[in-house]
Design a protein around this motif. Structure first.
Motif, PDB file in Angstrom:
ATOM      1  N   LYS A  80      68.935 -39.626  50.861  1.00 43.89           N
ATOM      2  CA  LYS A  80      69.470 -40.421  49.736  1.00 43.89           C
ATOM      3  C   LYS A  80      69.029 -41.891  49.817  1.00 43.89           C
ATOM      4  O   LYS A  80      68.412 -42.392  48.908  1.00 43.89           O
ATOM      5  CB  LYS A  80      70.994 -40.311  49.706  1.00 43.89           C
ATOM      6  CG  LYS A  80      71.596 -40.717  48.377  1.00 43.89           C
ATOM      7  CD  LYS A  80      72.964 -40.138  48.134  1.00 43.89           C
ATOM      8  CE  LYS A  80      73.586 -40.749  46.874  1.00 43.89           C
ATOM      9  NZ  LYS A  80      73.109 -40.090  45.656  1.00 43.89           N
ATOM     10  N   TYR A  81      69.358 -42.582  50.902  1.00 33.86           N
ATOM     11  CA  TYR A  81      68.933 -43.977  51.012  1.00 33.86           C
ATOM     12  C   TYR A  81      68.711 -44.347  52.474  1.00 33.86           C
ATOM     13  O   TYR A  81      69.155 -43.635  53.367  1.00 33.86           O
ATOM     14  CB  TYR A  81      69.949 -44.924  50.361  1.00 33.86           C
ATOM     15  CG  TYR A  81      71.283 -45.000  51.053  1.00 33.86           C
ATOM     16  CD1 TYR A  81      71.496 -45.869  52.118  1.00 33.86           C
ATOM     17  CD2 TYR A  81      72.346 -44.198  50.655  1.00 33.86           C
ATOM     18  CE1 TYR A  81      72.720 -45.943  52.760  1.00 33.86           C
ATOM     19  CE2 TYR A  81      73.579 -44.260  51.286  1.00 33.86           C
ATOM     20  CZ  TYR A  81      73.758 -45.133  52.335  1.00 33.86           C
ATOM     21  OH  TYR A  81      74.965 -45.207  52.976  1.00 33.86           O
ATOM     22  N   PHE A  82      68.012 -45.464  52.716  1.00 33.91           N
ATOM     23  CA  PHE A  82      67.857 -45.937  54.090  1.00 33.91           C
ATOM     24  C   PHE A  82      67.859 -47.457  54.151  1.00 33.91           C
ATOM     25  O   PHE A  82      67.647 -48.140  53.150  1.00 33.91           O
ATOM     26  CB  PHE A  82      66.605 -45.364  54.753  1.00 33.91           C
ATOM     27  CG  PHE A  82      65.279 -45.887  54.250  1.00 33.91           C
ATOM     28  CD1 PHE A  82      64.747 -45.443  53.047  1.00 33.91           C
ATOM     29  CD2 PHE A  82      64.545 -46.794  54.991  1.00 33.91           C
ATOM     30  CE1 PHE A  82      63.516 -45.911  52.587  1.00 33.91           C
ATOM     31  CE2 PHE A  82      63.307 -47.272  54.557  1.00 33.91           C
ATOM     32  CZ  PHE A  82      62.797 -46.825  53.347  1.00 33.91           C
ATOM     33  N   THR A  83      68.177 -47.971  55.354  1.00 35.56           N
ATOM     34  CA  THR A  83      68.080 -49.407  55.615  1.00 35.56           C
ATOM     35  C   THR A  83      67.028 -49.633  56.700  1.00 35.56           C
ATOM     36  O   THR A  83      66.735 -48.730  57.490  1.00 35.56           O
ATOM     37  CB  THR A  83      69.413 -50.007  56.080  1.00 35.56           C
ATOM     38  OG1 THR A  83      69.806 -49.373  57.301  1.00 35.56           O
ATOM     39  CG2 THR A  83      70.502 -49.827  55.035  1.00 35.56           C
ATOM     40  N   LEU A  84      66.495 -50.837  56.735  1.00 36.34           N
ATOM     41  CA  LEU A  84      65.406 -51.183  57.654  1.00 36.34           C
ATOM     42  C   LEU A  84      65.731 -52.471  58.390  1.00 36.34           C
ATOM     43  O   LEU A  84      66.016 -53.487  57.759  1.00 36.34           O
ATOM     44  CB  LEU A  84      64.127 -51.387  56.832  1.00 36.34           C
ATOM     45  CG  LEU A  84      62.950 -52.096  57.508  1.00 36.34           C
ATOM     46  CD1 LEU A  84      62.363 -51.230  58.616  1.00 36.34           C
ATOM     47  CD2 LEU A  84      61.876 -52.444  56.484  1.00 36.34           C
ATOM     48  N   LEU A 103      55.441 -47.247  53.647  1.00 36.15           N
ATOM     49  CA  LEU A 103      56.863 -46.896  53.645  1.00 36.15           C
ATOM     50  C   LEU A 103      57.282 -46.440  52.250  1.00 36.15           C
ATOM     51  O   LEU A 103      58.003 -45.450  52.085  1.00 36.15           O
ATOM     52  CB  LEU A 103      57.674 -48.127  54.065  1.00 36.15           C
ATOM     53  CG  LEU A 103      59.092 -47.899  54.572  1.00 36.15           C
ATOM     54  CD1 LEU A 103      59.103 -47.089  55.861  1.00 36.15           C
ATOM     55  CD2 LEU A 103      59.795 -49.241  54.807  1.00 36.15           C
ATOM     56  N   ARG A 104      56.793 -47.159  51.270  1.00 34.50           N
ATOM     57  CA  ARG A 104      57.172 -46.859  49.895  1.00 34.50           C
ATOM     58  C   ARG A 104      56.624 -45.514  49.424  1.00 34.50           C
ATOM     59  O   ARG A 104      57.308 -44.748  48.748  1.00 34.50           O
ATOM     60  CB  ARG A 104      56.673 -47.986  48.999  1.00 34.50           C
ATOM     61  CG  ARG A 104      57.204 -47.908  47.603  1.00 34.50           C
ATOM     62  CD  ARG A 104      56.875 -49.163  46.830  1.00 34.50           C
ATOM     63  NE  ARG A 104      57.529 -49.138  45.537  1.00 34.50           N
ATOM     64  CZ  ARG A 104      57.689 -50.205  44.783  1.00 34.50           C
ATOM     65  NH1 ARG A 104      57.257 -51.370  45.191  1.00 34.50           N
ATOM     66  NH2 ARG A 104      58.278 -50.114  43.622  1.00 34.50           N
ATOM     67  N   ALA A 107      58.612 -42.835  51.144  1.00 32.92           N
ATOM     68  CA  ALA A 107      59.976 -42.827  50.592  1.00 32.92           C
ATOM     69  C   ALA A 107      59.985 -42.135  49.228  1.00 32.92           C
ATOM     70  O   ALA A 107      60.862 -41.304  48.936  1.00 32.92           O
ATOM     71  CB  ALA A 107      60.516 -44.244  50.477  1.00 32.92           C
ATOM     72  N   THR A 113      65.520 -43.980  48.989  1.00 34.00           N
ATOM     73  CA  THR A 113      65.343 -45.356  48.539  1.00 34.00           C
ATOM     74  C   THR A 113      65.732 -46.352  49.626  1.00 34.00           C
ATOM     75  O   THR A 113      66.751 -46.176  50.282  1.00 34.00           O
ATOM     76  CB  THR A 113      66.238 -45.611  47.307  1.00 34.00           C
ATOM     77  OG1 THR A 113      65.966 -44.610  46.348  1.00 34.00           O
ATOM     78  CG2 THR A 113      65.963 -46.966  46.700  1.00 34.00           C
ATOM     79  N   LEU A 114      64.927 -47.388  49.791  1.00 35.39           N
ATOM     80  CA  LEU A 114      65.277 -48.491  50.694  1.00 35.39           C
ATOM     81  C   LEU A 114      66.300 -49.376  49.986  1.00 35.39           C
ATOM     82  O   LEU A 114      66.036 -49.901  48.918  1.00 35.39           O
ATOM     83  CB  LEU A 114      64.027 -49.319  51.019  1.00 35.39           C
ATOM     84  CG  LEU A 114      64.233 -50.570  51.865  1.00 35.39           C
ATOM     85  CD1 LEU A 114      64.778 -50.230  53.245  1.00 35.39           C
ATOM     86  CD2 LEU A 114      62.940 -51.364  51.994  1.00 35.39           C
ATOM     87  N   VAL A 115      67.488 -49.522  50.583  1.00 32.53           N
ATOM     88  CA  VAL A 115      68.534 -50.291  49.901  1.00 32.53           C
ATOM     89  C   VAL A 115      68.893 -51.598  50.594  1.00 32.53           C
ATOM     90  O   VAL A 115      69.545 -52.458  49.991  1.00 32.53           O
ATOM     91  CB  VAL A 115      69.833 -49.473  49.693  1.00 32.53           C
ATOM     92  CG1 VAL A 115      69.576 -48.259  48.817  1.00 32.53           C
ATOM     93  CG2 VAL A 115      70.465 -49.067  51.030  1.00 32.53           C
ATOM     94  N   GLY A 116      68.512 -51.766  51.847  1.00 34.25           N
ATOM     95  CA  GLY A 116      68.887 -53.003  52.525  1.00 34.25           C
ATOM     96  C   GLY A 116      68.137 -53.162  53.822  1.00 34.25           C
ATOM     97  O   GLY A 116      67.486 -52.227  54.287  1.00 34.25           O
ATOM     98  N   GLY A 117      68.235 -54.368  54.401  1.00 39.66           N
ATOM     99  CA  GLY A 117      67.536 -54.567  55.655  1.00 39.66           C
ATOM    100  C   GLY A 117      67.792 -55.914  56.267  1.00 39.66           C
ATOM    101  O   GLY A 117      68.554 -56.722  55.749  1.00 39.66           O
ATOM    102  N   ASN A 129      67.819 -46.679  59.505  1.00 40.97           N
ATOM    103  CA  ASN A 129      69.038 -45.881  59.411  1.00 40.97           C
ATOM    104  C   ASN A 129      68.946 -45.118  58.095  1.00 40.97           C
ATOM    105  O   ASN A 129      68.990 -45.721  57.028  1.00 40.97           O
ATOM    106  CB  ASN A 129      70.260 -46.800  59.446  1.00 40.97           C
ATOM    107  CG  ASN A 129      71.559 -46.078  59.722  1.00 40.97           C
ATOM    108  OD1 ASN A 129      72.513 -46.645  60.241  1.00 40.97           O
ATOM    109  ND2 ASN A 129      71.640 -44.784  59.382  1.00 40.97           N
TER     110      ASN A 129
END
Lengths: 309, 309
Positions: A80-84, A103-104, A107, A113-117, A129
């Motif tokens: 669903k989503y990940f953080t970096l 990465l994109r 993904a 989707t990358l949501v935060g980092g 994560n």
């Protein structure tokens, strides 16, 4: 003390709800409501430990996301989503461009989707994560293997380990081996398909025997594995024939294939999955009531598993 | 290029659903169902960058969890679970015992559970990813400030910055300053209470003006702040009087207090919160239509904000 003992001793607080799962499987499971659980997993890759110095930014990005997606796959969860969390020794535009674009692409391929980092300055290190969702109570757990289950492995194993061994010996691995090592394919589709078909499941990140061992320990069972049935590609096969170094296949790690157990009554369903996904699934043994791993086949060399400390 | 430009350029893919929020606030927001959103935040602490070499394991654990809880607080989210990626130079039992026991005490205090992690060998670094929940559409966003809002700050600021400045100058900070620097209290209760009362909110991690600046930029507004109203404890006040170094208060960071904007019609509700939570809330200025930050008061020294690169 190895990594598992360390985590068990200092960080396994066992204060989750009974349906949920903390430390001790590929992902943690946390109930969000009556229908859904969150599956979440974190992995750190450090230069010189998890990938050799000089690995391209693109390969690092691929591996960082792939190994985490592999943990979701091992639970049967949908990404669903990940953080970096990215630690860089210096600002390097071309590195960042390579890293972020690979990465994109990956993904997008796995619909996550990358949501935060967080970005920090220091020795090169990447912590991802990843989080996925799974229907309440349907996750593939390490603890669910039953005596009599058939044990399977997807595709082939040992490729990444042989590449790493050759790199350490200053040899140049073949493109095929390097590809397995640098850009492993997480078996997300297979993991999702195995929900309701497999009993226990794990991804092979630390080596077949060590990872299968986690299933056996958690499920309180043993296994008999037939070395002749372990799926090896030609290079790994000829390397083992020449050196008798079975460790690349049994203790090598970094393959990110799935190892899972299936009850006899579900073998037909598994055949259908194999056909639908056009994936090679090899039966390598059975789950037994006797504890430990019994090896069948021509083998007498001892393999040490990878220890983090 | 600073951290924010870097993230914006390489990692802001803007491919989330319209209700959700990726990079650009204290937490990312991801819809799980029609009623709930997940708020998630990740932070890395590196020895020598985010805490001085020799900081106790206990203080590191406290800070790592506190700064992440602070991000949840800034969104008004309720803490739920977190993961830990821990990189250690060597296995050190007493360090791990200190670290894990403090982490556990703080986690219990804020009712958040450790559900997963990764341990690796390398330069000391701690990455936490905390996750909370919030009712759909109720999160306190940086983008929600309105001209005419009153700007508030919780407790006092500059304490942590002054401690860090003294450490860098080989001075020994007072216990009180050190406590603010090493064991900040995330304003989780305040954040939750501000839902429906505050418009925009942020936690002060990089310095008041820089963090307030994020609210102003996202909300497309400006601010007028009155230096005489910035809440300073006695040590910070006397340091600034002596040195005219306003930077500890305006650009210092690491306080983890909340800075938020409240519409005039909600000021009575805010008074009730202040009383209920027994917390000091200081009004430091107003949101204006004119862009930028206008400083009112006796001040002419320029402050550079902290840059990650």
């Amino acid at each position: 003390m190895n990594e598992f003992d360390l985590i068990e001793k200092y960080f396994n607080w066992k204060n989750l709800n009974s349906n949920d799962l903390g430390i001790g499987d590929d992902c943690a499971l946390v109930s969000i409501d009556a229908h859904q659980q969150i599956a979440t997993s974190v992995d750190t890759l450090i230069e010189g430990v998890h990938f050799p110095k000089g690995t391209s930014a693109s390969d690092i990005a691929h591996k960082a996301l792939a190994v985490n997606l592999s943990d979701l796959a091992a639970m049967g969860a949908t990404p669903k989503y990940f953080t970096l969390a990215l630690t860089l020794p210096e600002f390097d535009e071309s590195w960042l461009l390579d890293f972020s674009s690979t990465l994109r692409v990956l993904a997008n391929q796995y619909q996550i989707t990358l949501v935060g980092g967080d970005t920090t300055k220091g020795a090169l290190s990447i912590t991802l994560n990843v989080t996925g969702t799974i229907s309440q109570g349907r996750a593939l757990l390490r603890s669910a293997a039953q005596a009599g289950d058939h044990i399977f492995v997807s595709n082939s194993i040992g490729d990444a380990a042989l590449a790493w061994r050759q790199i350490q010996q200053k040899l140049t691995p073949s493109d095929q081996l390097l590809q397995h090592f640098n850009t492993p394919n997480p078996q997300v589709e297979l993991g999702c398909a195995l929900v309701g078909v497999a009993n226990a499941c794990i991804d092979i990140s630390d080596g077949l025997e060590q990872d299968l061992g986690h299933i056996l320990k958690r499920s309180n069972v043993g296994a008999r594995i037939d070395l002749s049935q372990i799926p090896l590609n030609k290079e790994v096969q000829s390397y083992i024939q020449k050196t008798q170094d079975w460790c690349v296949a049994l203790a090598g790690g970094d393959d990110y294939e799935l190892c899972f157990s299936v009850a006899p009554e579900n073998l037909e369903k598994l055949k259908a999955i194999e056909k639908n996904l056009k994936i090679k699934l090899s039966e390598i043994g059975v789950i037994t009531q006797n504890k430990g791993i019994e090896r069948v086949g021509d083998f007498d060399k001892k393999c040490q598993s990878y220890q983090h400390f």
